[in-house]
Write an enzyme that holds these catalytic residues in place. Structure first.
Site, mmCIF file in Angstrom:
data_model
loop_
_atom_site.group_PDB
_atom_site.id
_atom_site.type_symbol
_atom_site.label_atom_id
_atom_site.label_comp_id
_atom_site.label_asym_id
_atom_site.label_seq_id
_atom_site.Cartn_x
_atom_site.Cartn_y
_atom_site.Cartn_z
ATOM 1 C CD GLU A 208 -1.616 -2.333 1.079
ATOM 2 O OE1 GLU A 208 -2.479 -3.185 0.463
ATOM 3 O OE2 GLU A 208 -0.733 -2.718 1.833
ATOM 4 C CG HIS B 5 -10.978 -7.665 5.387
ATOM 5 N ND1 HIS B 5 -9.959 -8.026 6.083
ATOM 6 C CD2 HIS B 5 -10.932 -8.279 4.124
ATOM 7 C CE1 HIS B 5 -9.289 -8.819 5.508
ATOM 8 N NE2 HIS B 5 -9.622 -8.743 4.091
#
Length: 325
Positions: free
Chosen positions: A60, A129
């Site tokens: 990321e 998540h």
């Protein structure tokens, strides 16, 4: 008009902008050939080629860093962070580099980047998540935070975000990707950033929310109507900058407010909304503004998340409390 769910509307927004502007690029983990973990980018690489829609390594920080570099070179990156809980590795690029670029360069460079990421509970997903981290980003000056609640808004808001010269953190609730279909124009159109939407007119109490909680609030409003209570429901849509004018106009009409968010109660969007209402409309309130939110705990494992998430019943209880104050 076409019938689209929110995932299809988001994909169509990217297709419109990829076709309109050759500087728009879409990238992230598995967004190319696979089409993303939720298939939000499915077919885009085939249509626009690997130079415009492409996969990145599982990093990321690299996704964020590349987006910043491309942004200052005139591109308009749409960078997908596969799940919201993975943004911590990219917070320096999002909150320090992208958000400050115009200021630190004296206006010479911009960061016209959209960071897309799914979030939200009720789908029994794995840890990290589903957290609602919008408050973390909204606290950073220089970046806009957008959360749509329906397919029409999702497409129009995403097109606006891609065209914006500021970085935009665009959050997509997992539970809304396939929840329902709506009429969505097939061509290009925009929904303005920074403008809330009154989704239900009412006179007795204002319910403010965003994302999935708009639908939870509407369910509560339908139950309240059976009790003779007329609730106004406002979808904030953009959390930063906040459309305080629409909020204040509603407060002046109903004099009572409930703020609903899925995120933990403390230090988030709800707290900011309450603070701004107090600053700008406290004399129009006939009761304290109440928050309906997740408890101040770590997001729970899937087995008990239904007990953790705000419900219509909790909203109704809060409404009755402000009405009886």
């Amino acid at each position: 008009m076409a019938q689209m769910n929110m995932k299809e509307a988001i994909r169509d927004a990217m297709r419109v902008e990829l076709k309109r502007d050759e500087n728009v690029l879409v990238f992230g983990e598995d967004v190319g050939h696979v089409g993303g973990v939720f298939r939000a980018t499915e077919g885009l690489q085939k249509e626009f080629g690997e130079d415009r829609v492409f996969d990145t390594p599982l990093a990321e920080s690299a996704i964020g860093g590349m987006a910043v570099g491309l942004g200052i070179q005139g591109f308009r990156p749409v960078a997908e962070i596969q799940f919201v809980g993975f943004i911590y590795e990219a917070l320096d690029q999002i909150c320090v580099q992208a958000a400050r670029m115009r200021y630190r360069s004296g206006g010479r460079y911009h960061s016209p980047i959209v960071f897309r990421t799914p979030f939200g509970g009720g789908v029994k997903a794995a840890e990290l998540h589903t957290d609602s981290l919008e408050g973390l980003i909204a606290q950073t000056p220089g970046i806009k935070v957008v959360i749509p609640s329906n397919p029409y808004d999702a497409k129009g808001l995403l097109i606006s975000a891609i065209r914006d010269n500021d970085p935009v953190f665009f959050m997509e609730h997992l539970n809304l990707y396939h929840a329902f279909r709506d009429e969505v124009p097939e061509g290009e159109y925009t929904v303005p950033l920074g403008k809330a939407n009154v989704v239900r007119e009412g006179k007795d109490v204002t319910i403010l929310s965003y994302g999935l909680m708009v639908h939870t609030s509407m369910k509560a409003a339908a139950e309240l109507e059976k009790k003779g209570i007329d609730a106004e429901v406002i979808d904030l849509r953009t959390l930063s900058p906040l459309d305080i004018d629409t909020i204040v106009a509603s407060v002046k009409k109903t004099n009572r407010v409930i703020m609903v968010q899925e995120a933990q109660k403390s230090s988030g969007i709800a707290a900011e909304v309450v603070a701004q209402i107090n600053e700008k409309a406290i004399l129009h309130l006939e009761a304290p503004v109440l928050r309906v939110a997740g408890p101040d705990t770590i997001y729970p494992f899937a087995q008990i998340e239904d007990q953790w998430l705000p419900t219509p019943a909790r909203i109704i209880t809060a409404v009755e409390e402000v009405l009886n104050f």
